[in-house]
Design a protein around this motif. Structure first.
Motif, PDB file in Angstrom:
ATOM      1  N   TRP A 293      42.305  39.758  58.275  1.00 23.78           N
ATOM      2  CA  TRP A 293      41.312  38.939  57.581  1.00 23.78           C
ATOM      3  C   TRP A 293      40.102  39.792  57.206  1.00 23.78           C
ATOM      4  CZ3 TRP A 293      40.306  35.397  54.459  1.00 23.78           C
ATOM      5  CH2 TRP A 293      39.068  34.758  54.377  1.00 23.78           C
ATOM      6  N   VAL A 294      39.695  40.692  58.107  1.00 21.99           N
ATOM      7  CA  VAL A 294      38.619  41.617  57.780  1.00 21.99           C
ATOM      8  C   VAL A 294      39.026  42.524  56.628  1.00 21.99           C
ATOM      9  CG1 VAL A 294      37.215  43.540  58.641  1.00 21.99           C
ATOM     10  CG2 VAL A 294      37.648  41.573  60.105  1.00 21.99           C
ATOM     11  N   THR A 295      40.281  42.980  56.633  1.00 21.76           N
ATOM     12  CA  THR A 295      40.784  43.816  55.531  1.00 21.76           C
ATOM     13  C   THR A 295      40.713  43.069  54.209  1.00 21.76           C
ATOM     14  OG1 THR A 295      42.253  45.095  56.967  1.00 21.76           O
ATOM     15  CG2 THR A 295      42.832  44.985  54.635  1.00 21.76           C
ATOM     16  N   ILE A 296      41.123  41.796  54.215  1.00 22.94           N
ATOM     17  CA  ILE A 296      41.075  40.985  52.982  1.00 22.94           C
ATOM     18  C   ILE A 296      39.635  40.825  52.512  1.00 22.94           C
ATOM     19  CG2 ILE A 296      41.479  38.679  52.049  1.00 22.94           C
ATOM     20  CD1 ILE A 296      43.931  38.507  53.918  1.00 22.94           C
ATOM     21  N   GLN A 297      38.723  40.538  53.444  1.00 22.84           N
ATOM     22  CA  GLN A 297      37.320  40.392  53.060  1.00 22.84           C
ATOM     23  C   GLN A 297      36.758  41.688  52.487  1.00 22.84           C
ATOM     24  OE1 GLN A 297      36.108  38.837  57.028  1.00 22.84           O
ATOM     25  NE2 GLN A 297      35.095  37.209  55.890  1.00 22.84           N
ATOM     26  N   LEU A 298      37.088  42.817  53.130  1.00 24.01           N
ATOM     27  CA  LEU A 298      36.653  44.109  52.602  1.00 24.01           C
ATOM     28  C   LEU A 298      37.135  44.298  51.179  1.00 24.01           C
ATOM     29  CD1 LEU A 298      37.142  46.774  55.442  1.00 24.01           C
ATOM     30  CD2 LEU A 298      35.014  46.217  54.260  1.00 24.01           C
ATOM     31  N   ALA A 299      38.414  43.991  50.944  1.00 23.46           N
ATOM     32  CA  ALA A 299      38.999  44.201  49.623  1.00 23.46           C
ATOM     33  C   ALA A 299      38.356  43.293  48.585  1.00 23.46           C
ATOM     34  CB  ALA A 299      40.508  43.966  49.676  1.00 23.46           C
ATOM     35  N   VAL A 300      38.136  42.029  48.940  1.00 24.34           N
ATOM     36  CA  VAL A 300      37.591  41.066  47.969  1.00 24.34           C
ATOM     37  C   VAL A 300      36.155  41.430  47.593  1.00 24.34           C
ATOM     38  CG1 VAL A 300      36.859  38.671  47.659  1.00 24.34           C
ATOM     39  CG2 VAL A 300      39.095  39.175  48.659  1.00 24.34           C
ATOM     40  N   PHE A 301      35.306  41.623  48.594  1.00 24.34           N
ATOM     41  CA  PHE A 301      33.900  41.936  48.299  1.00 24.34           C
ATOM     42  C   PHE A 301      33.764  43.293  47.611  1.00 24.34           C
ATOM     43  CE2 PHE A 301      33.176  38.856  51.822  1.00 24.34           C
ATOM     44  CZ  PHE A 301      32.408  37.953  51.108  1.00 24.34           C
ATOM     45  N   SER A 302      34.570  44.251  48.021  1.00 28.36           N
ATOM     46  CA  SER A 302      34.511  45.566  47.380  1.00 28.36           C
ATOM     47  C   SER A 302      35.023  45.509  45.950  1.00 28.36           C
ATOM     48  CB  SER A 302      35.327  46.582  48.187  1.00 28.36           C
ATOM     49  OG  SER A 302      34.837  46.701  49.499  1.00 28.36           O
ATOM     50  N   ALA A 303      36.045  44.675  45.715  1.00 29.50           N
ATOM     51  CA  ALA A 303      36.570  44.535  44.356  1.00 29.50           C
ATOM     52  C   ALA A 303      35.518  43.927  43.433  1.00 29.50           C
ATOM     53  CB  ALA A 303      37.827  43.662  44.376  1.00 29.50           C
ATOM     54  N   ILE A 304      34.790  42.914  43.925  1.00 30.98           N
ATOM     55  CA  ILE A 304      33.726  42.310  43.115  1.00 30.98           C
ATOM     56  C   ILE A 304      32.643  43.345  42.813  1.00 30.98           C
ATOM     57  CG2 ILE A 304      31.898  40.576  43.107  1.00 30.98           C
ATOM     58  CD1 ILE A 304      33.751  38.825  44.852  1.00 30.98           C
ATOM     59  N   VAL A 432      47.032  45.168  33.977  1.00 30.97           N
ATOM     60  CA  VAL A 432      48.002  45.827  34.860  1.00 30.97           C
ATOM     61  C   VAL A 432      47.390  47.062  35.535  1.00 30.97           C
ATOM     62  CG1 VAL A 432      50.238  46.962  34.982  1.00 30.97           C
ATOM     63  CG2 VAL A 432      49.961  44.903  33.600  1.00 30.97           C
ATOM     64  N   PRO A 433      46.738  47.967  34.792  1.00 29.41           N
ATOM     65  CA  PRO A 433      46.078  49.094  35.469  1.00 29.41           C
ATOM     66  C   PRO A 433      44.995  48.655  36.455  1.00 29.41           C
ATOM     67  CG  PRO A 433      46.315  49.563  33.140  1.00 29.41           C
ATOM     68  CD  PRO A 433      46.694  48.130  33.325  1.00 29.41           C
ATOM     69  N   LEU A 434      44.236  47.592  36.133  1.00 27.30           N
ATOM     70  CA  LEU A 434      43.239  47.094  37.077  1.00 27.30           C
ATOM     71  C   LEU A 434      43.900  46.582  38.354  1.00 27.30           C
ATOM     72  CD1 LEU A 434      40.561  45.171  34.953  1.00 27.30           C
ATOM     73  CD2 LEU A 434      40.240  47.246  36.305  1.00 27.30           C
ATOM     74  N   GLY A 435      45.082  46.001  38.210  1.00 28.56           N
ATOM     75  CA  GLY A 435      45.832  45.584  39.394  1.00 28.56           C
ATOM     76  C   GLY A 435      46.186  46.768  40.274  1.00 28.56           C
ATOM     77  N   SER A 436      46.549  47.882  39.658  1.00 31.35           N
ATOM     78  CA  SER A 436      46.857  49.091  40.437  1.00 31.35           C
ATOM     79  C   SER A 436      45.621  49.606  41.158  1.00 31.35           C
ATOM     80  CB  SER A 436      47.411  50.177  39.511  1.00 31.35           C
ATOM     81  OG  SER A 436      48.627  49.757  38.908  1.00 31.35           O
ATOM     82  N   VAL A 437      44.465  49.531  40.506  1.00 31.91           N
ATOM     83  CA  VAL A 437      43.216  49.945  41.152  1.00 31.91           C
ATOM     84  C   VAL A 437      42.918  49.050  42.351  1.00 31.91           C
ATOM     85  CG1 VAL A 437      40.714  50.146  40.839  1.00 31.91           C
ATOM     86  CG2 VAL A 437      42.261  50.941  39.052  1.00 31.91           C
ATOM     87  N   LEU A 438      43.153  47.744  42.208  1.00 34.57           N
ATOM     88  CA  LEU A 438      42.920  46.811  43.305  1.00 34.57           C
ATOM     89  C   LEU A 438      43.874  47.075  44.469  1.00 34.57           C
ATOM     90  CD1 LEU A 438      41.462  44.405  44.486  1.00 34.57           C
ATOM     91  CD2 LEU A 438      43.027  42.893  43.236  1.00 34.57           C
ATOM     92  N   ILE A 439      45.131  47.375  44.165  1.00 31.59           N
ATOM     93  CA  ILE A 439      46.095  47.692  45.222  1.00 31.59           C
ATOM     94  C   ILE A 439      45.651  48.943  45.979  1.00 31.59           C
ATOM     95  CG2 ILE A 439      48.451  48.517  45.640  1.00 31.59           C
ATOM     96  CD1 ILE A 439      49.355  46.643  43.385  1.00 31.59           C
ATOM     97  N   ALA A 440      45.189  49.947  45.234  1.00 32.38           N
ATOM     98  CA  ALA A 440      44.690  51.162  45.881  1.00 32.38           C
ATOM     99  C   ALA A 440      43.473  50.848  46.748  1.00 32.38           C
ATOM    100  CB  ALA A 440      44.331  52.207  44.824  1.00 32.38           C
ATOM    101  N   LEU A 441      42.631  49.924  46.306  1.00 29.09           N
ATOM    102  CA  LEU A 441      41.457  49.533  47.088  1.00 29.09           C
ATOM    103  C   LEU A 441      41.870  48.882  48.398  1.00 29.09           C
ATOM    104  CD1 LEU A 441      38.458  48.959  47.543  1.00 29.09           C
ATOM    105  CD2 LEU A 441      38.686  46.936  46.077  1.00 29.09           C
ATOM    106  N   VAL A 442      42.871  48.009  48.364  1.00 24.31           N
ATOM    107  CA  VAL A 442      43.340  47.355  49.588  1.00 24.31           C
ATOM    108  C   VAL A 442      43.792  48.407  50.599  1.00 24.31           C
ATOM    109  CG1 VAL A 442      45.087  45.833  50.568  1.00 24.31           C
ATOM    110  CG2 VAL A 442      43.984  45.225  48.415  1.00 24.31           C
ATOM    111  N   LYS A 443      44.526  49.401  50.141  1.00 24.20           N
ATOM    112  CA  LYS A 443      44.993  50.457  51.048  1.00 24.20           C
ATOM    113  C   LYS A 443      43.841  51.353  51.506  1.00 24.20           C
ATOM    114  CE  LYS A 443      48.179  51.764  48.122  1.00 24.20           C
ATOM    115  NZ  LYS A 443      49.317  52.510  47.527  1.00 24.20           N
ATOM    116  N   ASN A 444      42.863  51.546  50.643  1.00 25.04           N
ATOM    117  CA  ASN A 444      41.721  52.394  50.999  1.00 25.04           C
ATOM    118  C   ASN A 444      40.810  51.762  52.049  1.00 25.04           C
ATOM    119  OD1 ASN A 444      42.406  54.523  49.342  1.00 25.04           O
ATOM    120  ND2 ASN A 444      41.150  53.835  47.629  1.00 25.04           N
ATOM    121  N   THR A 445      40.958  50.438  52.274  1.00 27.63           N
ATOM    122  CA  THR A 445      40.130  49.804  53.307  1.00 27.63           C
ATOM    123  C   THR A 445      40.405  50.391  54.682  1.00 27.63           C
ATOM    124  OG1 THR A 445      41.766  48.030  53.574  1.00 27.63           O
ATOM    125  CG2 THR A 445      39.934  47.624  52.058  1.00 27.63           C
TER     126      THR A 445
END
Length: 503
Positions: A293-304, A432-445
């Motif tokens: 859940w912390v990982t998801i929050q990190l990804a969401v707030f960082s993505a915004i 589609v490329p923005l989706g790849s950036v978001l996926i990389a962000l989730v892993k970078n958390t």
């Protein structure tokens, strides 16, 4: 011209001398032993300005190497942080480790231990002017305590004193710097380590309370190397019986005011009990869900944050104002080529510790958690924004030039042109490329664990340390990240096909 006998003599000498030279080179460079230790623990094992190592652990490791037939200049020293010790041994990167390595049942499942060579206990180090902390019980009132990720003291604090705010770093030196700067209230680890730090900074720190654990320091080595283990045990016993052990302790830890403890008795355990069945989900299920859940929050707030900053950067790079364009280009080139770990460490040590920018009120009962989380969001947003910017700019470049010229001919300003014409089409073109950036962000958390954010990677380290079930734990977290990232790829792929701009 040389005669034939002279040439034959030269060839014979060459045939004899070259192998001898090669043999001498190999004997000098190949006859080495690799020993792991800490590089940042004064009194025990610290790297000096001239590059050499000094401390009690270093003396013990050197004595053992001597008994194994290696001189001090044949020792290849390798840094062994707490969280990496088992990995270094299991991968064969070191022959043995002498690095304040507490012997525990969980660790015996992964590596073998010789010794113990020292018995100590966990203590507390505070600033010299602190009067609030007198022992572990006084930590319960939301005191901010630091210890090292993957260490026994950190785990004990989490288990026994839930009322304390625990900050975990990869090294004790990072904890000490946070304590010096007043960001944290205390540092907890074994007393001998704390005494070395107190001696390094006279008058700045003090030890408080009595030791509240018993730690047996052992020399870690490969689990199957029983012969080497017995040789090291014999070396430890000889070091104690000859008085070299006591001399080493007095030389390294005596100046810190530590009395010489009783010499330990070597434990020649013959086998290790089988690993007891661990109900991972029953023991860690709730923690796993909270960590993700912390990982998801990190990804969401960082993505915004990354989307906002990246959009502004894209506008700057396209701006007709040269200064803005230059600044945007410089930001992207610098941040994109800087490791994310370095950016997050700068947020924690540079902003929080040095400049005092913690992004949370220091009196808050959740100060450590909130500050770490917000600093991690800041670092991830700043880093990912560079990639969002370039993705958007590539989408803008797909828009026919005539549309921008037509907008200008209608009297639209640059900002209106960007807002009404360019960005709406660019976002649709690069979903589609923005989706790849978001996926990389989730892993970078996962990098956020370096500054103590309690996300999935930090919990995975804890579980591996305490359960000795590397493959099972790794599989759990691998599946968890697949569950997070796979739907994102499918979603953005579907949206990209649906909202694609037809040319």
């Amino acid at each position: 011209m040389a005669s034939r006998p002279a040439r034959l003599l030269a060839l014979v000498l060459l045939a004899v001398l070259v192998p001898l030279g090669l043999a001498s080179c190999s004997s000098g460079g190949g006859n080495m032993i690799t020993v792991g230790t800490k590089f940042d623990q004064p009194g025990l094992a610290a790297k000096l300005p001239d590059g050499s190592l000094a401390g009690f652990d270093v003396d013990v490791a050197t004595y053992v190497a001597g008994e194994l037939g290696y001189s001090p200049d044949q020792i290849d020293w390798k840094e062994a942080p707490s969280a990496q010790r088992e990995t270094l041994i299991q991968n064969g990167q070191v022959d043995y480790i002498v690095a304040t390595y507490s012997i525990t049942d969980a660790r015996k499942q992964k590596v073998a231990f010789a010794g113990p060579y020292l018995v100590t206990g966990q203590g507390l180090l505070v600033r010299a002017d602190n009067t609030d902390i007198t022992g572990p019980d006084s930590l319960q009132n939301n005191k901010k305590l630091c210890s090292v990720t993957g260490s026994t003291p950190a785990q004990r604090i989490k288990d026994k004193y839930p009322g304390v705010q625990l900050q975990s770093y990869d090294t004790y030196s990072a904890c000490l710097e946070a304590l010096r700067n007043g960001i944290l209230d205390a540092l907890s680890t074994d007393e001998v380590i704390l005494a070395g730090y107190a001696a390094q900074y006279p008058g700045e720190f003090k030890l408080v309370g009595e030791p509240f654990s018993v730690e047996n320091y052992g020399i870690g080595l490969h689990k199957e190397d029983l012969e080497l283990r017995e040789k090291i045990n014999a070396a430890i016993e000889k070091m104690i019986s000859t008085g070299a052990w006591q001399q080493a302790f007095e030389r390294n830890l005596g100046p810190a005011g530590m009395p010489v403890p009783a010499a330990p008795e070597v434990d020649r355990y013959s086998s290790v009990d089988a690993v007891a069945a661990v109900d991972l989900w029953g023991q860690y299920g709730g923690k796993i869900l909270r960590a993700f859940w912390v990982t998801i929050q990190l990804a969401v707030f960082s993505a915004i944050g990354a989307l906002v900053i990246g959009t502004v950067l894209a506008a700057m790079r396209l701006s007709p104002v040269p200064v803005l364009s230059w600044l945007g280009t410089a930001y992207v080139n610098i941040v994109r080529n800087t490791p994310l770990t370095l950016i997050l460490l700068f947020c924690s040590f540079g902003l929080a510790q040095t400049m005092g920018v913690t992004l949370a009120h220091s009196d808050s009962p959740t100060f450590v958690v909130d500050s770490n989380f917000r600093l991690a969001v800041l670092g991830l947003s700043v880093y990912t924004a560079a990639f969002v910017c370039e993705t958007l700019r590539s989408g803008i470049n797909t828009i026919p030039l005539g549309q921008a010229e037509a907008a200008r001919s209608l009297g639209l300003t640059f900002s209106q042109n960007l807002r009404l014409i360019l960005l709406p089409q660019a976002f649709r073109a690069v979903l589609v490329p923005l989706g790849s950036v978001l996926i990389a962000l989730v892993k970078n958390t996962t990098i956020a664990s370096a500054i103590g954010v309690a996300e999935a990677a930090l919990l995975m380290k804890e579980m591996i340390e305490n359960t000795a079930m590397l493959l099972v734990v790794g599989s759990i977290f691998a599946v968890g990240f697949i569950i997070l990232t796979l739907p994102l790829g499918l979603l953005f792929g579907k949206l990209g096909n649906r909202w694609a701009v037809l040319r």
